[in-house]
Scaffold this motif. Structure first.
Motif: not given
Length: 499
Positions: A383-390
Motif C-alpha cells: 500500500g504505502p511503498t509499492p516500489m522502494v529504492w535500496i
C-alpha cells in the motif's frame, strides 16, 4: 583494582562465570567451523578433553584460549584422533561407536567420573597420566610464550603496510581498543552482529558506530570525535578525504543499487513494458522516466486491478540532500535523461534537472537514510511503498533473516550503479579497522552473510544459493557516477525544486 575491593570468593565466582561463558562461545565456534565433519557431541567431547588438561591449575585467564587451540588441533586431524580425545573425555565412549556417543545432557545426567588410570587401555594410560602431571609452571610458560608471540605479531602488523594478520585466538590478548565511527545506516546490522563483534574482539578491537545518511556524513556531521567514517560511496569518501586531508581508504565490500517491489506490481509493470522478466528481472529506467514525465498514475495503467490507486507512479527513495542511495538514484536518472551519457558541464546539468527533480518532489516527505524506507517496505506492505529504492545488500540480508515475504521480489534498474562502501580512517585505530574489514576472511564472510559483495564472489554466491535469492551473479549494466562536483550541483538543483 576490583580484586582489592571484592571478597576473594566473589572474584573466584566471577572468573568462573567468565570462563564458562568463554568455553560455551568457543564450543559454538568450533561446532560451526567443523559442522561438515563432526557432530555437536563429538566437538563437545574434544573441548571437554582439552579442558581437562588444565583442570585444577590456578592460572585461568588464558585457559579458554589454550582449550580452543588444543581442541582445534585435534579436530583438524583424522576422525580417529578426535575419537581418542572423546574417549579420554568420557569413558562411556569406549564401548560404543562415535555415532552413538552420548549427548552433553546425557553425560551431565550420568555425572560420569574421571576415568581411572587402570580403566584405560595401555595406549591411552600414558597420555592421561601425563595430563594429570601437567605442572602449573608449564601452563605459565605456555601462557607467557603465547602473549609474547601475539603482542609481537600485532605490533608488526601495525608498523608494516599491507594486510594485518588475523590472530587465531578465541579471546582478545591485552586491552581491547574502542574504535568509534559513523557509518551509513544500511551497515548498522553488520556492526551489531555478535559474530562480527566477536571477530573484532579477537583482534583486540571493539567498534562503536553511529548511523547517518552517507551524504550527511560527508557534508554536515562533525567527524572530529570519530576514528573513521564509513559512507556508502566513493564520492562521499573522496569529499571526506579532502576535508580531513586523509589519503588512506579501504573498500571492503560493495552493493549494486536495486528496487524492492511486490509480485502484483512486478506483473503490472511487465505488462506496461517497464519490467523485463528473466532469471534476473530488470527495470527499464528510460521507460520509467517517460512515464514520470507524462505524470502517469497507477490507475492510468491498463487492466490494473492489482493496485488501482490514484497517485503518481514513483519509486520511494530517501532524501537526496542527505542520503547516498538517493544520490545514486539521481546519478542513474541523470545519465538516462542525458541520452545515456554521464552529465558533464553546466548546459547538461541544467537540461536534466527538471526531469530528475520530478522523481523526488512528487514523493512528498522522504527520510534521511536508506534504513527507513526499506523498513516501511518490509512492514507496511504494498500500500504505502509499492516500489522502494535500496541497496541489493538490504534485500539479501532481510531474506537471510527471514523478513522477506513470498510476494516480495527484487529488480535491477537498467542501468544501475555499484555502491562501493568505503572506510576513511582518521587515525591508527581507524586504519587498523579498515585493514581488518578489507582483509580478515571471517569479516569478509560475515559481510557476505549480510548481503554485501566482497572480493571473493563465491562468498556472496553461496549466501544467495543457500537462501534461494534470485540475484544477479554478475551485474553487467553498470555505469559510473558523475564527478563529485557535478553530482553536488545536480543535488543542489533538485533541492531548490522542493521550494
Amino acid at each position: 583494582m576490583l580484586a582489592d575491593v571484592m571478597p576473594e570468593e566473589h572474584v573466584v565466582v566471577a572468573d568462573t562465570v567468565r570462563e564458562e561463558q568463554a568455553i560455551r562461545q568457543l564450543t559454538d565456534r568450533l561446532v560451526e567451523n567443523f559442522s561438515g565433519t563432526y557432530s555437536v557431541e563429538q566437538v563437545e567431547a574434544a573441548v571437554a578433553a582439552a579442558r581437562r588438561r588444565f583442570q585444577g591449575h590456578p592460572v585461568r585467564q588464558f585457559v579458554p584460549i589454550l582449550v580452543e587451540r588444543t581442541a582445534r588441533r585435534q579436530l583438524e586431524r583424522p576422525a580417529e584422533m578426535a575419537g581418542a580425545v572423546a574417549v579420554q573425555a568420557d569413558p562411556a565412549y569406549t564401548t560404543m561407536p562415535p555415532h552413538r556417543w552420548p549427548t552433553t545432557d546425557e553425560r551431565l545426567r550420568k555425572q560420569v567420573p574421571e576415568p581411572a588410570e587402570g580403566g584405560l587401555p595401555e595406549s591411552r594410560r600414558e597420555t592421561w597420566s601425563a595430563n594429570k602431571r601437567f605442572a602449573p609452571a608449564a601452563v605459565a610458560a605456555v601462557v607467557a610464550a603465547l602473549v609474547v608471540v601475539t603482542v609481537v605479531t600485532l605490533a608488526l602488523a601495525i608498523r608494516k603496510p599491507g594486510p594485518a594478520p588475523t590472530p587465531s585466538l578465541a579471546a582478545p590478548v591485552g586491552p581491547v581498543k574502542v574504535v568509534r565511527g559513523v557509518v551509513g545506516s544500511e551497515k548498522l546490522p553488520f556492526f551489531q552482529d555478535p559474530k562480527v563483534a566477536e571477530v573484532l574482539a579477537r583482534n583486540g578491537v571493539k567498534v562503536e558506530v553511529d548511523p547517518a545518511g552517507s551524504r550527511e556524513i560527508a557534508t554536515s556531521i562533525d567527524l572530529a570525535k570519530y576514528d573513521f567514517a564509513f559512507p556508502s560511496s566513493e564520492q562521499s569518501a573522496q569529499r571526506i578525504q579532502r576535508q580531513r586531508n586523509v589519503t588512506a581508504k579501504y573498500t571492503p565490500f560493495s552493493s549494486p543499487m536495486a528496487i524492492a517491489t511486490f509480485t502484483p506490481i512486478f506483473d503490472l509493470l511487465t505488462k506496461a513494458g517497464v519490467v523485463r522478466p528473466g532469471p534476473v528481472p530488470t527495470f527499464d529506467m528510460a521507460k520509467y522516466l517517460t512515464m514520470v514525465g507524462n505524470r502517469t498514475r497507477w490507475d492510468d495503467l491498463p487492466d490494473n486491478t492489482a493496485y488501482p490507486v490514484h497517485k503518481n507512479l514513483l519509486i520511494s527513495t530517501t532524501d537526496p540532500r542527505s542520503s547516498n542511495s538517493a544520490a545514486m538514484y539521481l546519478a542513474i536518472a541523470s545519465y538516462v535523461a542525458n541520452n545515456n551519457a554521464i552529465v558533464q558541464g553546466d548546459s547538461a546539468e541544467q537540461n536534466v534537472i527538471p526531469t530528475v527533480a520530478r522523481l523526488f518532489v512528487g514523493q512528498g516527505y522522504t527520510q534521511n537514510s536508506s534504513e527507513g524506507p526499506f523498513e516501511n517496505y518490509l512492514t507496511g506492505g504494498m500500500g504505502p511503498t509499492p516500489m522502494v529504492w535500496i541497496y541489493e545488500a538490504q534485500f539479501v540480508e532481510a531474506t537471510v533473516r527471514g523478513q522477506v515475504k513470498p510476494d516480495m521480489t527484487l529488480l535491477y534498474p537498467s542501468p544501475t550503479i555499484l555502491s562501493r562502501h568505503t572506510v576513511v580512517p582518521f587515525d591508527d585505530a581507524g586504519d587498523r579497522l579498515g585493514k581488518l574489514l578489507a582483509t580478515d576472511p571471517d569479516l569478509q564472510r560475515l559481510a557476505a552473510a549480510h548481503g554485501f559483495r566482497t572480493g571473493d564472489a563465491a562468498q556472496f554466491g553461496t549466501v544467495a544459493a543457500e537462501h534461494n535469492i534470485p540475484v544477479a551473479p554478475d551485474v553487467l549494466d553498470v555505469i559510473s557516477t558523475p564527478t563529485f562536483d557535478t553530482l553536488e550541483r545536480l543535488l543542489d538543483g533538485v533541492g531548490k525544486s522542493y521550494n
